[in-house]
Design an enzyme around this catalytic site. Structure first.
Site, mmCIF file in Angstrom:
data_model
loop_
_atom_site.group_PDB
_atom_site.id
_atom_site.type_symbol
_atom_site.label_atom_id
_atom_site.label_comp_id
_atom_site.label_asym_id
_atom_site.label_seq_id
_atom_site.Cartn_x
_atom_site.Cartn_y
_atom_site.Cartn_z
ATOM 1 N N GLU A 43 19.245 28.950 20.713
ATOM 2 C CA GLU A 43 19.487 29.637 19.439
ATOM 3 C C GLU A 43 18.941 31.064 19.480
ATOM 4 O OE1 GLU A 43 18.785 28.823 14.648
ATOM 5 O OE2 GLU A 43 17.357 28.032 16.105
ATOM 6 N N LYS A 116 25.877 28.246 10.971
ATOM 7 C CA LYS A 116 24.854 27.239 10.671
ATOM 8 C C LYS A 116 24.902 26.853 9.196
ATOM 9 C CE LYS A 116 19.830 26.712 11.416
ATOM 10 N NZ LYS A 116 18.672 27.410 12.036
ATOM 11 N N CYS A 153 20.305 24.094 15.456
ATOM 12 C CA CYS A 153 18.908 23.889 15.110
ATOM 13 C C CYS A 153 18.717 23.004 13.878
ATOM 14 C CB CYS A 153 18.185 25.221 14.971
ATOM 15 S SG CYS A 153 16.377 25.062 15.161
#
Length: 290
Positions: A43, A116, A153
């Site tokens: 990331e 995300k 994540c």
């Protein structure tokens, strides 16, 4: 294709974007030389993990997607015939930013991006200051070697995100990630936190009968207050660890996964078949307190 070779690049970063990008490209070349076909970077690999502070200057790290970094990676992907999963800080418009992963196919084609969806806000992880929650929904990408799902994540804690991506046809789940330990906490807490992180992702592999690839950064950041814990890993379609990286060393490795195992495990442990989808509507509520 039955077997796919996955390259994982676990590295530390410095303050200079160009240095980090060039380092990542060097590691992509190393992975490709080892036979990798799909290569996943961690990331926000072009920078230090800047979300430890709320600083307006850090917005200068963002770029358009597609943009300069994806153009550089497209050239490498085409040259080496590899798929690249690249997590970047996206500037979508003036004042509008996302934590985004771009997917580049093995001929250099930019296939698209995933933004995300779940954005944390914890001490040292002030992502809501920088990132707008994703609005593209969950995504899969049909690459030369496999149809892949990409999450990022904080998404890794949510079985709903993994399930939906699997139901969209993903053959492998990829998680670029950046997570670590506060250096002032005890070792028992460190072990518990890492085990929770690995366990939840391996459970997505088991529940969906898919390989999972999780790629984390290493090294001390935040003036030594944060030790990113590495520990990148690859599972097979039953959650078995095929590769596990160290907690403190940069590693570029290649792991082979068998995509045919998904059908085998889904037939023998038919979790997808046995889902009672007619009973799941309450999951769309914030909390069931009625």
């Amino acid at each position: 294709m039955t077997n796919v070779k996955i390259g994982t690049v676990q590295m530390s970063c410095v303050a200079d974007k160009a240095t980090n990008l060039n380092k990542a490209i060097d590691q992509i070349r190393i992975a490709a030389a080892k036979g990798a076909q799909i290569i996943c970077l961690q990331e926000l690999f072009t920078s230090l993990y800047f979300c430890d502070v709320e600083d307006y200057d850090n917005f200068e790290l963002a770029e358009a997607i597609p943009g300069p970094s994806t153009e550089a990676l497209r050239a490498v992907a085409s040259e080496l015939s590899v798929v690249i999963v690249a997590s970047l800080f996206e500037k979508r418009a003036e004042g509008l930013y996302h934590n985004t992963t771009a997917v580049i196919d093995a001929d250099g084609t930019y296939l698209g991006k995933y933004r995300k969806m779940h954005i944390p806000d914890d001490p040292g992880f002030y992502e809501k200051f920088y990132f707008t929650p994703g609005d593209l929904g969950y995504k899969v990408f049909k690459t030369r070697y496999a149809t892949i799902g990409v999450l990022i994540c904080w998404d890794q804690w949510y079985p709903e995100a993994a399930r939906i991506t699997a139901l969209m046809g993903a053959e492998i789940l990829f998680y670029p990630t950046a997570i670590g330990w506060a250096t002032d906490q005890d070792e028992e807490t460190n072990v518990d936190q890492y085990n929770a992180w690995q366990t939840i992702q391996r459970s997505h592999s088991v529940a969906n009968a898919l390989p999972v690839v999780s790629v984390n950064r290493v090294g001390f950041e935040q003036d030594g207050a944060m030790r990113f814990w590495g520990g990148s890993f690859v599972t097979n379609a039953q959650g078995k660890l095929l590769y596990l990286a160290s907690h403190d060393v940069e590693e570029t490795e290649v792991t082979e996964v068998d995509l045919m195992q998904s059908d085998f495990f889904r037939k023998h442990w038919p979790f997808l078949r046995d889902r009672r989808i007619d009973s799941y509507q309450p999951i769309t509520k914030r909390f069931i307190d009625e």
